[in-house]
Enzyme design. Structure first.
Site, mmCIF file in Angstrom:
data_model
loop_
_atom_site.group_PDB
_atom_site.id
_atom_site.type_symbol
_atom_site.label_atom_id
_atom_site.label_comp_id
_atom_site.label_asym_id
_atom_site.label_seq_id
_atom_site.Cartn_x
_atom_site.Cartn_y
_atom_site.Cartn_z
ATOM 1 N N GLY A 28 -7.708 -2.446 -6.716
ATOM 2 C CA GLY A 28 -6.804 -2.413 -7.849
ATOM 3 C C GLY A 28 -6.797 -3.675 -8.678
ATOM 4 O O GLY A 28 -7.839 -4.281 -8.972
ATOM 5 N N TYR A 66 12.003 0.162 -3.882
ATOM 6 C CA TYR A 66 10.926 -0.459 -4.657
ATOM 7 C C TYR A 66 11.507 -1.297 -5.791
ATOM 8 O O TYR A 66 11.096 -2.445 -6.012
ATOM 9 C CB TYR A 66 9.995 0.615 -5.217
ATOM 10 C CG TYR A 66 8.831 0.052 -6.012
ATOM 11 C CD1 TYR A 66 7.859 -0.732 -5.405
ATOM 12 C CD2 TYR A 66 8.713 0.318 -7.379
ATOM 13 C CE1 TYR A 66 6.799 -1.246 -6.130
ATOM 14 C CE2 TYR A 66 7.646 -0.188 -8.110
ATOM 15 C CZ TYR A 66 6.695 -0.972 -7.483
ATOM 16 O OH TYR A 66 5.642 -1.491 -8.208
#
Length: 318
Positions: free
Chosen positions: A28, A179
């Site tokens: 990523g 998150y």
């Protein structure tokens, strides 16, 4: 304010002679940041949970840039012993560190706990990087020139709240709330670190950034771990249609890490549609992220939980 509205990684100054640590460097945004830094002459320590995947990524970059200077080292941010071992190894191997890129993370996964009993998203995204920064602070401070700590956050920090009564989300767990809390903690930490570094008159600066909406494996891990094939296919479709590339998603981190106009305390993100894509610019983070009282409390709690005390004075709040 920044003055490079069309900046990309190709515009990065030479990084020859500089040492950089990138967490989550095997895939990523971490992989793309590592690739760009190596292409511009930096020596990059690829701090990866999986050494095998790290070595695969290293070979991929070396095939494209045969002169790339790369080292793969194990770092599991979900285990504070691994964080300590990595930092000890780094300080006995190198005598300088120009950039620490706190990039690795997990997103919206089913509830689990780290080796130290922390909720995984808070433990990996915030506490692991807090401990790593603290353990590498001495080598950062002894490095000549302006060194930087860059902490990767997310647009999701805007919905985040720090729940000091249930930091580990033990009483009730919502994967997106957890998150958001972890990503808000990233920005609060980056800002408080910069304030304390300034109070210490240190040559190190701290910057926060976010990648916008970039197509990486990060979005796929939650559906994969929860066993939801439908959600996995939906996320892949959204990535394919709406997301920018991981390469472009790495631009804010690279800008924050290398551009001479960055002074510390900024929040850097893509300046295009909805701040989800485009070239890097300085942006305004959420009101909660600028709450200094919350930042101070989070700092103290993080030192207590990790057992890592950062030897920096509290800034004058008057």
């Amino acid at each position: 304010m920044f003055d490079d509205s069309g900046w990309t990684a190709d515009d990065m100054d030479s990084q020859a002679g500089r040492n950089v640590v990138v967490t989550g460097a095997n895939s990523g945004i971490g992989l793309e940041a590592t690739r760009a830094l190596a292409a511009h002459g930096a020596h990059v320590v690829m701090a990866c949970r999986s050494v095998e995947r790290g070595r695969d990524a290293k070979r991929e970059i070396e095939a494209e840039y045969p002169g790339a200077s790369l080292t793969v080292r194990e770092l599991d941010l979900a285990d504070l012993d691994s964080v300590a071992a990595f930092a000890d190894w780094y300080e006995t191997t190198y005598d300088s560190l120009d950039v620490l890129a706190n990039n690795a993370g997990v997103m919206a996964i089913p509830r689990s706990e780290t080796a130290d009993g922390f909720e995984t998203q808070f433990g990996v995204n915030h506490l692991g990087h807090f401990a790593l920064t603290g353990r590498l602070l001495d080598v950062l401070r002894q490095t000549s020139g302006r060194t930087r700590v860059v902490t990767q956050s997310s647009m999701a920090h805007e919905s985040g709240e720090i729940d000091f009564d249930d930091l580990q989300h033990e009483s009730e767990y919502d994967k997106w709330a957890a998150y958001g809390q972890s990503k808000l903690a990233n920005v609060l930490f980056a800002y408080e670190l910069d304030r304390r570094l300034r109070a210490a008159d240190a040559s190190v600066t701290s910057v926060a950034c976010h990648p916008g909406f970039a197509a990486t494996n990060l979005q796929l891990r939650g559906p994969q771990q929860s066993g939801s094939r439908l959600r996995l296919l939906a996320m892949k479709a959204v990535n394919a249609v709406l997301a920018q590339s991981a390469e472009a998603g790495a631009w804010p981190l690279l800008y924050a890490a290398t551009h001479p106009s960055v002074d510390g305390g900024e929040y850097v993100g893509p300046g295009g549609l909805l701040n989800a894509r485009g070239h890097p610019e300085e942006q305004a983070s959420s009101e909660r992220s600028r709450d200094e009282a919350t930042a101070r409390r989070l700092w103290s709690v993080s030192e207590e939980l990790t057992g890592v005390a950062l030897d920096l004075p509290a800034p004058d709040r008057s």
